[in-house]
Design an enzyme around this catalytic site. Structure first.
Site, PDB file in Angstrom:
ATOM      1  N   LYS A  16       0.847  -1.203   0.000  1.00 52.49           N
ATOM      2  CA  LYS A  16       0.000   0.000   0.000  1.00 52.49           C
ATOM      3  C   LYS A  16       0.880   1.250   0.000  1.00 52.49           C
ATOM      4  O   LYS A  16       0.700   2.153  -0.792  1.00 52.49           O
ATOM      5  CB  LYS A  16      -0.909  -0.040   1.232  1.00 52.49           C
ATOM      6  CG  LYS A  16      -1.817   1.138   1.360  1.00 52.49           C
ATOM      7  CD  LYS A  16      -2.782   0.979   2.528  1.00 52.49           C
ATOM      8  CE  LYS A  16      -3.498   2.291   2.790  1.00 52.49           C
ATOM      9  NZ  LYS A  16      -4.441   2.220   3.903  1.00 52.49           N
TER      10      LYS A  16
ATOM     11  N   GLU B 143      10.464  -4.597   4.647  1.00 56.77           N
ATOM     12  CA  GLU B 143      10.577  -6.000   4.222  1.00 56.77           C
ATOM     13  C   GLU B 143      10.262  -6.139   2.727  1.00 56.77           C
ATOM     14  O   GLU B 143      10.992  -6.776   1.975  1.00 56.77           O
ATOM     15  CB  GLU B 143       9.594  -6.889   5.004  1.00 56.77           C
ATOM     16  CG  GLU B 143       9.907  -7.058   6.476  1.00 56.77           C
ATOM     17  CD  GLU B 143       9.241  -5.995   7.339  1.00 56.77           C
ATOM     18  OE1 GLU B 143       8.941  -4.880   6.843  1.00 56.77           O
ATOM     19  OE2 GLU B 143       9.039  -6.287   8.535  1.00 56.77           O
TER      20      GLU B 143
ATOM     21  N   GLY C  44      -4.817  -2.075   5.074  1.00 58.08           N
ATOM     22  CA  GLY C  44      -4.036  -3.216   4.572  1.00 58.08           C
ATOM     23  C   GLY C  44      -4.716  -4.548   4.838  1.00 58.08           C
ATOM     24  O   GLY C  44      -4.828  -5.404   3.961  1.00 58.08           O
ATOM     25  N   ARG C  45      -5.199  -4.717   6.055  1.00 60.33           N
ATOM     26  CA  ARG C  45      -5.798  -6.016   6.426  1.00 60.33           C
ATOM     27  C   ARG C  45      -7.209  -6.187   5.869  1.00 60.33           C
ATOM     28  O   ARG C  45      -7.829  -7.225   6.074  1.00 60.33           O
ATOM     29  CB  ARG C  45      -5.768  -6.176   7.945  1.00 60.33           C
ATOM     30  CG  ARG C  45      -6.399  -5.027   8.711  1.00 60.33           C
ATOM     31  CD  ARG C  45      -6.028  -5.102  10.188  1.00 60.33           C
ATOM     32  NE  ARG C  45      -6.527  -3.977  10.967  1.00 60.33           N
ATOM     33  CZ  ARG C  45      -5.888  -2.820  11.109  1.00 60.33           C
ATOM     34  NH1 ARG C  45      -4.736  -2.605  10.511  1.00 60.33           N
ATOM     35  NH2 ARG C  45      -6.400  -1.853  11.866  1.00 60.33           N
TER      36      ARG C  45
ATOM     37  N   GLU D 123      -4.709  -6.878  14.672  1.00 61.47           N
ATOM     38  CA  GLU D 123      -4.229  -5.541  14.320  1.00 61.47           C
ATOM     39  C   GLU D 123      -5.401  -4.556  14.432  1.00 61.47           C
ATOM     40  O   GLU D 123      -5.209  -3.378  14.676  1.00 61.47           O
ATOM     41  CB  GLU D 123      -3.621  -5.539  12.910  1.00 61.47           C
ATOM     42  CG  GLU D 123      -2.560  -4.459  12.729  1.00 61.47           C
ATOM     43  CD  GLU D 123      -1.801  -4.548  11.417  1.00 61.47           C
ATOM     44  OE1 GLU D 123      -2.400  -4.300  10.368  1.00 61.47           O
ATOM     45  OE2 GLU D 123      -0.593  -4.861  11.435  1.00 61.47           O
TER      46      GLU D 123
ATOM     47  N   HIS E 208      -4.820 -33.513  17.271  1.00 63.71           N
ATOM     48  CA  HIS E 208      -3.685 -34.321  17.737  1.00 63.71           C
ATOM     49  C   HIS E 208      -2.558 -33.436  18.238  1.00 63.71           C
ATOM     50  O   HIS E 208      -1.404 -33.850  18.286  1.00 63.71           O
ATOM     51  CB  HIS E 208      -3.213 -35.238  16.608  1.00 63.71           C
ATOM     52  CG  HIS E 208      -4.282 -36.202  16.207  1.00 63.71           C
ATOM     53  ND1 HIS E 208      -4.452 -37.424  16.832  1.00 63.71           N
ATOM     54  CD2 HIS E 208      -5.295 -36.094  15.317  1.00 63.71           C
ATOM     55  CE1 HIS E 208      -5.501 -38.036  16.303  1.00 63.71           C
ATOM     56  NE2 HIS E 208      -6.039 -37.250  15.387  1.00 63.71           N
TER      57      HIS E 208
ATOM     58  N   LYS F  40       9.452  -0.806  14.241  1.00 61.73           N
ATOM     59  CA  LYS F  40      10.041  -0.454  12.938  1.00 61.73           C
ATOM     60  C   LYS F  40      11.154   0.576  13.128  1.00 61.73           C
ATOM     61  O   LYS F  40      12.232   0.462  12.555  1.00 61.73           O
ATOM     62  CB  LYS F  40       8.967   0.165  12.027  1.00 61.73           C
ATOM     63  CG  LYS F  40       7.949  -0.798  11.471  1.00 61.73           C
ATOM     64  CD  LYS F  40       7.074  -0.051  10.456  1.00 61.73           C
ATOM     65  CE  LYS F  40       5.822  -0.815  10.104  1.00 61.73           C
ATOM     66  NZ  LYS F  40       4.875  -0.042   9.321  1.00 61.73           N
TER      67      LYS F  40
HETATM   68  O1  F6P Z   1       2.250  -4.237   9.916  1.00 61.36           O
HETATM   69  C1  F6P Z   1       1.857  -2.950   9.637  1.00 61.36           C
HETATM   70  C2  F6P Z   1       1.319  -2.783   8.261  1.00 61.36           C
HETATM   71  O2  F6P Z   1       1.152  -1.422   8.065  1.00 61.36           O
HETATM   72  C3  F6P Z   1       0.009  -3.534   8.010  1.00 61.36           C
HETATM   73  O3  F6P Z   1      -1.094  -2.858   8.487  1.00 61.36           O
HETATM   74  C4  F6P Z   1       0.045  -3.675   6.543  1.00 61.36           C
HETATM   75  O4  F6P Z   1      -0.869  -4.632   6.087  1.00 61.36           O
HETATM   76  C5  F6P Z   1       1.484  -4.069   6.328  1.00 61.36           C
HETATM   77  O5  F6P Z   1       2.194  -3.291   7.269  1.00 61.36           O
HETATM   78  C6  F6P Z   1       2.028  -3.873   4.959  1.00 61.36           C
HETATM   79  O6  F6P Z   1       1.972  -2.543   4.545  1.00 61.36           O
HETATM   80  P1  F6P Z   1       2.160  -2.137   3.032  1.00 61.36           P
HETATM   81  O7  F6P Z   1       1.077  -2.760   2.224  1.00 61.36           O
HETATM   82  O8  F6P Z   1       2.111  -0.641   3.019  1.00 61.36           O
HETATM   83  O9  F6P Z   1       3.507  -2.640   2.583  1.00 61.36           O
END
Ligand code: F6P
Length: 545
Positions: free
Chosen positions: A212, A218, A273-274, A359, A390, A510
């Site tokens: 987003k 990452e 995002g979620r 979240e 199990h 972060k």
């Molecule tokens: O973990 C925090 C967060 O902002 C989530 O809410 C989101 O889904 C994820 O990081 C990834 O964010 P982006 O889509 O901006 O890379």
């Protein structure tokens, strides 16, 4: 700024007080008694909508409980808050944003206005662009840089830009184009990327960079590694245009990365995002199952949205699920909810729900910023049945904690194989029955168990569960199921009077990681200003890396 719901803090709502008293009365009662007293309970305490059947009769709740919970929903303004969400009001107050995942699945005929602009036509414009692109990739018309067909699609994203896509791909694999390979890279651990590409031909591989913000550490690290990997094999900058597309709200960063914004699929800041698996973030899903399948999924989401918005509260599936979660969290000290899908294709569903629920509702202050004086979001976890049986079910049956469970099962399997499906479903019904009714000491003794062993073999029972049944897992059904939980989370958040749509709690880690990364990589011995534990861990790592 809103600090209280309808002028009252949650604990001062009349229904809340009544629920406290009621919970005290109900605490000593066993589900065995509740069922024995009321022969119609198992049929009455159910609700059905849009092909999803919910049996909530095995909850430690009576008609009175439901009545009070529904009164609470009214007193905290659930209906008004729901309307505010659907109408695009900025209910995510800490980020001053509308919360409009429901617009992502609104039919073309609807209109939802945010900041003076109808967002529905934009949504459909992006969907059409995605559909055209997905068709070209699926049919082989879209060629890689060297003219080969794209056979492998790798989604690079994390959090909502990964968990939804991977869950949906796994859930709908049965409907996917089987001559293509789909993989998902999320972890900044290089192993994730290395393993994803190790047996792939770069000429046939496309990366969907899903973020987003397009700034997530990452994802950007993995995206750059993907770019290096592809260019090292394809040897030409121009290859990026054929092997990389972006899914983002941030066109500037996308262009900076080197992806032509023609190959970008956009969405909007009013999609959390979620809550984004049905936006362009679902491009991998659309390529896998095709645009028609994706639209069926959206129609499923929409059907549940309409149900949530319009069905009477007492028959409203997300409302019932959400209120029962509040009930156990507040009045039975339940810390967790187990999600137990008896459907192998839903193996990533619990992981997906973890972000959606935790979240969203892992918050400690109200909308007005005062510290809550009650519990909020429980911990969600789970594994598909029967594997969990199990492993951790022992604790659910005989441990000291109360763990409400959601069992999810289907009347039909997508892979009929001998007696497998009946056996699977027999386990759903057996587990819910065993949890509720248990086995008394008398029953255990009657089986000839020696006295000393009896306590070990007793099942107290009185352990609550919901059973969610549907016909079979289809794209539409998946949309309904996800929307069911989305709106359940919303319902819980409204009762707790929290902002379910921000996520400030992820920020501190972060910031600290960025600072520590510099300290791990610096050539000279860094001057560390951490606590003694963190300092010595950093020293140890620097010495041994
Ligand atoms: O973990 C925090 C967060 O902002 C989530 O809410 C989101 O889904 C994820 O990081 C990834 O964010 P982006 O889509 O901006 O890379």
């Amino acid at each position: 700024m809103q600090t209280e719901t309808k002028g009252k803090s949650l604990v001062d709502q009349p229904a809340w007080k009544a629920l406290q008293t009621h919970a005290e009365q109900l605490r000593g009662r066993h589900l065995r008694e509740l069922f024995a007293e009321d022969a119609s309970r198992g049929e009455r305490m159910t609700a059905e909508a849009e092909g999803i059947f919910l049996d909530y009769s095995k909850n430690r709740a009576t008609d009175e409980t439901l009545k009070l919970l529904l009164e609470l929903a009214q007193q905290v303004g659930l209906r008004e808050r729901t309307e505010a969400m659907f109408k695009g009001e900025k209910i995510n107050i800490t980020e001053n944003r509308a919360v409009l995942h429901v617009a992502l699945r609104a039919p073309k005929s609807e209109s939802i206005v945010v900041d003076g602009e109808d967002v529905v036509p934009e949504v459909h414009k992006v969907l059409d662009k995605m559909a055209g692109f997905a068709e070209r990739v699926r049919s082989g018309e879209w060629k890689g840089h060297t003219g080969k067909r794209i056979k492998n699609v790798i989604n690079v994203g994390i959090g909502g830009s990964d968990l939804g896509p991977v869950m949906a791909y796994e859930a709908l694999k049965h409907y996917s184009q089987r001559d293509m390979t789909f993989r998902f890279v999320s972890n900044v651990d290089g192993t994730d990327f290395a393993e994803a590409v190790q047996d792939l031909d770069a000429e046939e591989t496309m990366f969907l960079i899903a973020s987003k913000t397009f700034t997530t550490l990452e994802t950007m690290t993995n995206a750059h590694s993907a770019r290096d990997w592809a260019l090292s094999k394809l040897g030409d900058e121009k290859a990026v245009a054929k092997h990389f597309v972006a899914i983002s709200t941030n066109a500037k960063e996308v262009a900076k990365f080197g992806i032509d914004t023609e190959n970008m699929f956009g969405f909007w800041d009013w999609v959390g995002g979620r809550y984004s698996m049905d936006s362009a973030i679902g491009l991998s899903t659309m390529i896998a199952i095709g645009p028609d399948g994706f639209r069926e999924m959206l129609a499923g989401f929409h059907a549940m949205d309409v149900h949530f918005r319009t069905a009477p509260l007492e028959k409203n599936l997300p409302v019932l699920l959400g209120l029962l979660t509040v009930w156990y969290t507040e009045f039975f000290d339940a810390q967790t909810v187990a999600i137990l899908p008896y459907e192998q294709y839903l193996k990533r569903f619990p992981a997906y729900l973890q972000q959606l629920t935790m979240e969203s509702n892992g918050k400690h202050v109200t909308l007005g910023g005062t510290k809550v004086i009650y519990q909020t979001g429980p911990i969600y976890w789970g594994e598909p049945g029967t594997n969990g049986q199990h492993s951790f079910y022992q604790l659910i049956h005989q441990g000291t904690r109360l763990i409400p469970c959601d069992f999810i099962g289907f009347a039909k399997t997508l892979n009929p194989l001998g007696r497998h499906h009946d056996m699977l479903m027999a386990n759903v019904f057996a587990q819910a029955e065993a949890l509720a009714f248990g086995k008394t000491a008398d029953q255990v003794k009657a089986e000839g168990t020696p006295d000393w062993l009896v306590p070990h073999r007793v099942f107290e029972g009185n352990r609550p569960s919901n059973t969610i049944l549907a016909d079979k897992l289809t794209p539409a059904l998946l949309g309904k199921l996800v929307a069911l939980y989305e709106h359940s989370v919303f319902t819980q958040g409204v009762v707790w009077n929290i902002d379910s749509f921000d996520q400030w709690g992820v920020e501190l880690g972060k910031v600290l990681a960025t600072r520590i990364l510099g300290e791990l990589e610096s050539k000279e011995e860094p001057k560390l200003e951490h606590d003694s534990s963190t300092t010595s861990l950093i020293h140890r790592y620097r010495k041994n890396k």
